[in-house]
Design an enzyme around this catalytic site. Structure first.
Site, mmCIF file in Angstrom:
data_model
loop_
_atom_site.group_PDB
_atom_site.id
_atom_site.type_symbol
_atom_site.label_atom_id
_atom_site.label_comp_id
_atom_site.label_asym_id
_atom_site.label_seq_id
_atom_site.Cartn_x
_atom_site.Cartn_y
_atom_site.Cartn_z
ATOM 1 C CB CYS A 1 -4.608 -13.454 -1.615
ATOM 2 S SG CYS A 1 -6.392 -13.608 -1.783
ATOM 3 C CG PHE B 1 -11.841 -6.747 -5.203
ATOM 4 C CD1 PHE B 1 -12.972 -7.553 -5.174
ATOM 5 C CD2 PHE B 1 -11.153 -6.633 -6.402
ATOM 6 C CE1 PHE B 1 -13.392 -8.234 -6.298
ATOM 7 C CE2 PHE B 1 -11.564 -7.308 -7.533
ATOM 8 C CZ PHE B 1 -12.691 -8.119 -7.495
ATOM 9 C CG ASP C 1 -5.908 -6.826 -2.726
ATOM 10 O OD1 ASP C 1 -5.471 -7.974 -2.956
ATOM 11 O OD2 ASP C 1 -5.896 -6.304 -1.589
ATOM 12 C CG ASP D 1 -15.557 -4.231 -0.924
ATOM 13 O OD1 ASP D 1 -14.349 -4.491 -0.791
ATOM 14 O OD2 ASP D 1 -16.463 -5.013 -0.576
ATOM 15 C CB SER D 2 -19.583 -6.747 -3.513
ATOM 16 O OG SER D 2 -18.803 -7.614 -2.701
ATOM 17 N NE ARG E 1 -3.691 -2.202 2.558
ATOM 18 C CZ ARG E 1 -4.046 -2.948 3.588
ATOM 19 N NH1 ARG E 1 -3.406 -2.810 4.742
ATOM 20 N NH2 ARG E 1 -5.003 -3.835 3.488
#
Length: 394
Positions: A338, A226, A298, A248-249, A210
């Site tokens: 990830c 995300f 991400d 983002d959801s 970040r």
């Protein structure tokens, strides 16, 4: 102690210090060990190999703890391992960072245990029957080492089912964390919800990434996909981004992000938070002709196992193709995976396919990885799960 004999030729991985012994490698179990019980492992010729804890419901039948016949894992052994993990991370905790991963499972020689520090609180995940049987010792030592006000159990994920364990969640030590716990990372404040948040509440594995990416954000328009609680968004704002759009959801994630912007006094920076499916939103941006200087992708874990690799590769390719379509000429794509089943070379190939489909040229200018509180044990490459690429896209 129950003895387990391996099939001929199956001792090689154990001798190479890999901590997993699969059920198919077992020749003979001399006794009836309970799940989580410590056992002694021998080669086909009765040569001592290791101590580990056993589970007859898991594909990983034995998780190895010690390869030294003179060192029997007991309560003192577990406490010593926890102390080592904590001492190796003490330097990461300071005025600008009061959150980090304290224990990283096999990579810290404690298979099935994850512990994260969030200011004065800890979140733990106990994922194997062996660790479950040691839970009182683990909690006591973690509290003694950290002085935590409370420890919250977040062992509510599917991994426990592989060991025949039910999901658990709730306070296991001290006081319940408040609705929002304030933590600091890279000098930025976050209000995180340990109790209701995803996994352990905050993803501290992107700390260095970040900060690094934020150095490119000054005066730029960035899209953070995300975004969760706003890690990449907030770091970019702190380094002078002109505009940030976060997608983002999760309604909770968007709510948390907005609170974090106020907490850091970033209200004067142009920002839009959008609750939406990321792939859908990227298509909307493309159709509207929206362009960004930086796009961050991400996503959650698309490949939980190697059996899901093909499906995950297609999902990563489609996501990155869409991300490339909303980048300005020469813009930066920070893209991550990830999924431990996706290694870096495979990920690069996926990005190459995405670039081909998008009709773009791509330069890799940096490779991201996980920070030191998520170490990679050399005999356990499976612990290297986070990888990312910073790409310039034309």
């Amino acid at each position: 102690m129950v003895s387990i004999i391996l099939k001929k030729g199956k001792e090689k991985a154990v001798l190479q210090r890999h901590p997993w012994i699969f059920s198919g490698a077992l020749q003979n179990v001399k006794g009836k060990p309970e799940n989580g019980e410590l056992v002694t492992v021998y080669a086909y010729d009765d040569e001592f190999l290791a101590y580990g804890y056993y589970n007859n419901e898991s594909r990983v039948a034995i998780r190895v703890l010690s390869w030294d016949q003179e060192i029997l894992p007991n309560e003192a052994w577990y406490r010593k391992r926890l102390q080592a993990a904590f001492n190796n991370r003490k330097h990461l905790i300071n005025a600008d960072n009061n959150t980090c991963r304290l224990v990283f499972s096999e990579s810290d020689y404690l298979p099935g245990l994850i512990a994260d520090k969030y200011a004065d609180y800890l979140a733990v995940q106990i994922l194997t029957s062996g660790m479950e049987s040691l839970k009182p010792v683990i909690l006591d030592e973690l509290q003694r080492l950290t002085g935590a006000k409370g420890i919250f159990d977040k062992s509510d994920i599917g991994a426990r089912a592989h060991d025949g364990l039910a999901a658990t969640e709730g306070l296991v030590w001290g006081t319940l964390p408040p609705d929002f716990v304030e933590v600091k990372e890279n000098g930025i404040k976050y209000n995180i919800n340990i109790v209701e948040g995803q996994k352990s509440g905050f993803y501290c594995d992107q700390r260095f990434n970040r900060d690094l990416l934020a150095n490119y954000a000054k005066g730029k328009r960035m899209l953070d996909c995300f975004s969760y609680s706003g890690g990449f968004s907030l770091n970019a704002m702190a380094k002078g981004a002109a505009e940030v759009v976060s997608v983002d959801s999760s309604a909770l994630a968007i709510e948390t992000l907005k609170k974090n912007i106020i907490l850091n006094k970033f209200e004067g920076i142009k920002h839009e938070a959008i609750q939406s499916d990321v792939n859908k939103q990227l298509r909307i941006f493309k159709e509207a002709g929206e362009e960004f200087d930086i796009v961050v992708l991400d996503p959650p874990k698309y490949a939980p196992s190697r059996s899901a690799l093909d499906r995950a590769a297609r999902a990563y390719k489609d996501l990155n193709r869409l991300g490339m379509h909303v980048l300005k000429e020469g813009g930066l794509l920070a893209t991550f995976s990830c999924s431990g089943a996706v290694d870096m070379e495979t990920f690069k190939q996926i990005i190459a396919w995405a670039a081909l489909d998008a009709g773009k040229e791509v330069q890799i200018i940096h490779q991201f990885t996980q920070p030191e509180d998520h170490p990679v044990r050399i005999s356990f490459p499976e612990g290297e799960y986070l990888k990312g690429l910073l790409c310039r896209v034309y």
